[in-house]
Enzyme design. Sequence first.
Site, PDB file in Angstrom:
ATOM      1  N   LYS A 198     -19.550-102.432  95.913  1.00  0.00           N
ATOM      2  CA  LYS A 198     -20.800-102.066  95.536  1.00  0.00           C
ATOM      3  C   LYS A 198     -21.826-100.843  96.065  1.00  0.00           C
ATOM      4  O   LYS A 198     -22.111-100.865  96.506  1.00  0.00           O
ATOM      5  CB  LYS A 198     -21.720-103.448  96.099  1.00  0.00           C
TER       6      LYS A 198
ATOM      7  N   GLU B 279     -25.055 -96.532 108.496  1.00  0.00           N
ATOM      8  CA  GLU B 279     -25.478 -95.420 108.306  1.00  0.00           C
ATOM      9  C   GLU B 279     -26.514 -95.337 107.587  1.00  0.00           C
ATOM     10  O   GLU B 279     -26.854 -96.052 106.236  1.00  0.00           O
ATOM     11  CB  GLU B 279     -24.608 -93.743 107.261  1.00  0.00           C
TER      12      GLU B 279
ATOM     13  N   GLU C  43     -39.561 -91.913 107.162  1.00  0.00           N
ATOM     14  CA  GLU C  43     -39.174 -91.548 106.027  1.00  0.00           C
ATOM     15  C   GLU C  43     -39.187 -91.463 104.594  1.00  0.00           C
ATOM     16  O   GLU C  43     -39.853 -92.645 104.086  1.00  0.00           O
ATOM     17  CB  GLU C  43     -37.930 -92.211 106.045  1.00  0.00           C
TER      18      GLU C  43
HETATM   19  P1  NAD Z   1     -31.081 -99.361 100.159  1.00  0.00           P
HETATM   20  O1  NAD Z   1     -30.871 -99.754 101.609  1.00  0.00           O
HETATM   21  O2  NAD Z   1     -32.334 -99.729  99.156  1.00  0.00           O
HETATM   22  O3  NAD Z   1     -29.896 -99.137  99.276  1.00  0.00           O
HETATM   23  C1  NAD Z   1     -28.140 -99.250 100.416  1.00  0.00           C
HETATM   24  C2  NAD Z   1     -27.387 -99.999  99.043  1.00  0.00           C
HETATM   25  O4  NAD Z   1     -27.962-101.181  99.802  1.00  0.00           O
HETATM   26  C3  NAD Z   1     -27.448-100.085  97.700  1.00  0.00           C
HETATM   27  O5  NAD Z   1     -26.309-100.521  97.306  1.00  0.00           O
HETATM   28  C4  NAD Z   1     -27.952-102.007  97.617  1.00  0.00           C
HETATM   29  O6  NAD Z   1     -27.809-102.413  95.975  1.00  0.00           O
HETATM   30  C5  NAD Z   1     -27.430-102.305  98.795  1.00  0.00           C
HETATM   31  N1  NAD Z   1     -28.121-103.354  98.977  1.00  0.00           N
HETATM   32  C6  NAD Z   1     -30.114-103.981  98.845  1.00  0.00           C
HETATM   33  N2  NAD Z   1     -30.472-105.199  99.158  1.00  0.00           N
HETATM   34  C7  NAD Z   1     -29.998-105.711  99.830  1.00  0.00           C
HETATM   35  C8  NAD Z   1     -28.824-106.791 100.537  1.00  0.00           C
HETATM   36  N3  NAD Z   1     -29.355-107.829 100.676  1.00  0.00           N
HETATM   37  N4  NAD Z   1     -27.361-106.895 101.320  1.00  0.00           N
HETATM   38  C9  NAD Z   1     -26.779-105.855 101.076  1.00  0.00           C
HETATM   39  N5  NAD Z   1     -26.842-105.066 100.029  1.00  0.00           N
HETATM   40  C10 NAD Z   1     -28.011-104.677  99.590  1.00  0.00           C
HETATM   41  O7  NAD Z   1     -31.298 -97.937 100.386  1.00  0.00           O
HETATM   42  P2  NAD Z   1     -31.426 -96.438  98.813  1.00  0.00           P
HETATM   43  O8  NAD Z   1     -32.629 -96.573  98.579  1.00  0.00           O
HETATM   44  O9  NAD Z   1     -29.611 -97.156  98.049  1.00  0.00           O
HETATM   45  O10 NAD Z   1     -31.238 -95.373  99.822  1.00  0.00           O
HETATM   46  C11 NAD Z   1     -31.510 -94.502  99.725  1.00  0.00           C
HETATM   47  C12 NAD Z   1     -31.174 -94.772 101.778  1.00  0.00           C
HETATM   48  O11 NAD Z   1     -30.435 -94.258 102.369  1.00  0.00           O
HETATM   49  C13 NAD Z   1     -32.518 -93.940 102.614  1.00  0.00           C
HETATM   50  O12 NAD Z   1     -33.334 -94.228 103.813  1.00  0.00           O
HETATM   51  C14 NAD Z   1     -31.851 -92.311 102.849  1.00  0.00           C
HETATM   52  O13 NAD Z   1     -31.696 -91.879 104.451  1.00  0.00           O
HETATM   53  C15 NAD Z   1     -30.585 -93.389 103.351  1.00  0.00           C
HETATM   54  N6  NAD Z   1     -29.276 -92.823 103.754  1.00  0.00           N
HETATM   55  C16 NAD Z   1     -28.322 -92.165 104.327  1.00  0.00           C
HETATM   56  C17 NAD Z   1     -27.343 -91.122 104.784  1.00  0.00           C
HETATM   57  C18 NAD Z   1     -26.387 -91.058 105.902  1.00  0.00           C
HETATM   58  O14 NAD Z   1     -25.433 -91.155 105.748  1.00  0.00           O
HETATM   59  N7  NAD Z   1     -26.840 -91.871 107.118  1.00  0.00           N
HETATM   60  C19 NAD Z   1     -26.998 -91.055 103.098  1.00  0.00           C
HETATM   61  C20 NAD Z   1     -27.328 -91.158 102.363  1.00  0.00           C
HETATM   62  C21 NAD Z   1     -28.417 -92.378 102.174  1.00  0.00           C
END
Ligand code: NAD
Length: 485
Positions: free
Chosen positions: A174, A249, A384
């Site tokens: 997803k 992650e 962040e």
């Molecule tokens: P997010 O947590 O909002 O979303 C990530 C994913 O989770 C999306 O596909 C989203 O639709 C899904 N999601 C949201 N709610 C959910 C739920 N209740 N159950 C299951 N899935 C759900 O994050 P984002 O805004 O897409 O990305 C930014 C974040 O990602 C930042 O905190 C960044 O640091 C982190 N990030 C980490 C790494 C790493 O390798 N550590 C790499 C890239 C980004």
Amino acid sequence: MKIFQNYIGGEWRPSQSDKTFQNANPADTREKVAEYPMGNGEDANDAIRAAQKAFSEWSAMTPVARGRILSRTAQVLESRKAELAEFLTREEGKTLAESQGEVQRAIDIFRFFGGISYTLGGQTIPHDLPNNLLYTVRQPLGVVGLITPWNFPIAIPAWKMAPALVAGNTVVIKPASQAPGPTLELAKAIHEAGLPKGVLNVVVGEGRSVGAELAANPAVAALSFTGSFQVGQQIYQQLAPRMARGQMEMGGKNPTIVLADADLDLAAALAAKAGFGLTGQACTATSRVIVEQDVADAFTEKLVARAKAIKVGNGLKTGTDMGPAVSRQQLDGNLQHVDIAQKEGARLAYGGQRLAGGEWANGFFMQPAVLDRVRPDMRIAREEVFGPVIAVIAVKDFDEALSVANGVDVGLSASIVTRDLKKAMLYTQRIEAGVVKVNQISTGLALQAPFGGVKKSSTDSFKEQGASAIEFYTKVKTVYLDYSV
Ligand code: NAD
């Protein structure tokens, strides 16, 4: 405008919800980039069933045969590199050069794991009896769920998908709704490369329906997630009762330390690239520069000069250094952080304003921001931002710098700029981070090396990327064989 459907059981299908949504270009929202199905839990369920069905045949193939499909995928992607990079920029906003680098990374990842297929194996262990063989094999887990963020919309799906598939798992992914297109383009390429039906499935939709189904469905043996801590923590809790394997992650608050002996021009160049590159929307972006006080003002001056020189605009336009934020929500969050920092006593040394007129009129643009006189207890020093905002914190010496760097609850990437080898080495030993760099930007990773964070940046039980990525996607079986009888 591109029209996409979900990829389930080797077919392109609309959502059972019958709903769709459209994404606009964050550099010019008048341009609609793509339309997607608004997938729901039932679509996710169908995809999980298709993946279950495909597992026995796929896992019975040799790793080398699976690897060949990955290598062919790399070729298909390579033939579309220019088109994919342009699409990525239109949907996510990063500059074309950044998108080209990211697409190349996805190609290289597929090529790497295609090659790794020749080395997948276990260990032979000396037995304590003669004519006995003791060895291990690595076996796939079954159906694996992948949930990915929007900021590297082709590289992150690739770095999860490729090891999962070559190890013999079937996959339901997803992608994030802000930029799901590149994952569906990956699916097209891998389909053309000859992947059997149902081995890979892509369902676009909301986290709380599609993502939640992947987290809760007992047929999903393991789930690899990249995204925010809030969501990662929630998914990890959903996996625990059924003891499914999880890899979360998450975010960082990555420090770059600048010591008084550093070449300050180099330090400013590295901090600017690591903090403002990719519009600051990288999990490994430098968001804190911790600088020895004797050189703090001189460093800030150089960083401000770098920030001023950055040309903000549409990532497709030649000469653009920094694209827009991915969404209005992300932009508002960035501006809010700049505001809160000033209210808490930080000084806005440069930027941090929304860019709204002329070529910026229809996009989510802002100036890169440099805040100094930041104290470690301020929110800007702890939370962040995920935007082009750098907080400069002055400290009296190396020990204080290290303590400030470690004084947050996350630990993803960290960098130090110095000519002092001893302090650099001490830093590599004592910094609480999954990645540490000396005289380099905190962003940018080698695909052949392990990657992951510590503290609240990661569940830290498995690494991503490099050969070690295979460990999450396989279980070890130990075989005892007596041939003395
Ligand atoms: P997010 O947590 O909002 O979303 C990530 C994913 O989770 C999306 O596909 C989203 O639709 C899904 N999601 C949201 N709610 C959910 C739920 N209740 N159950 C299951 N899935 C759900 O994050 P984002 O805004 O897409 O990305 C930014 C974040 O990602 C930042 O905190 C960044 O640091 C982190 N990030 C980490 C790494 C790493 O390798 N550590 C790499 C890239 C980004």
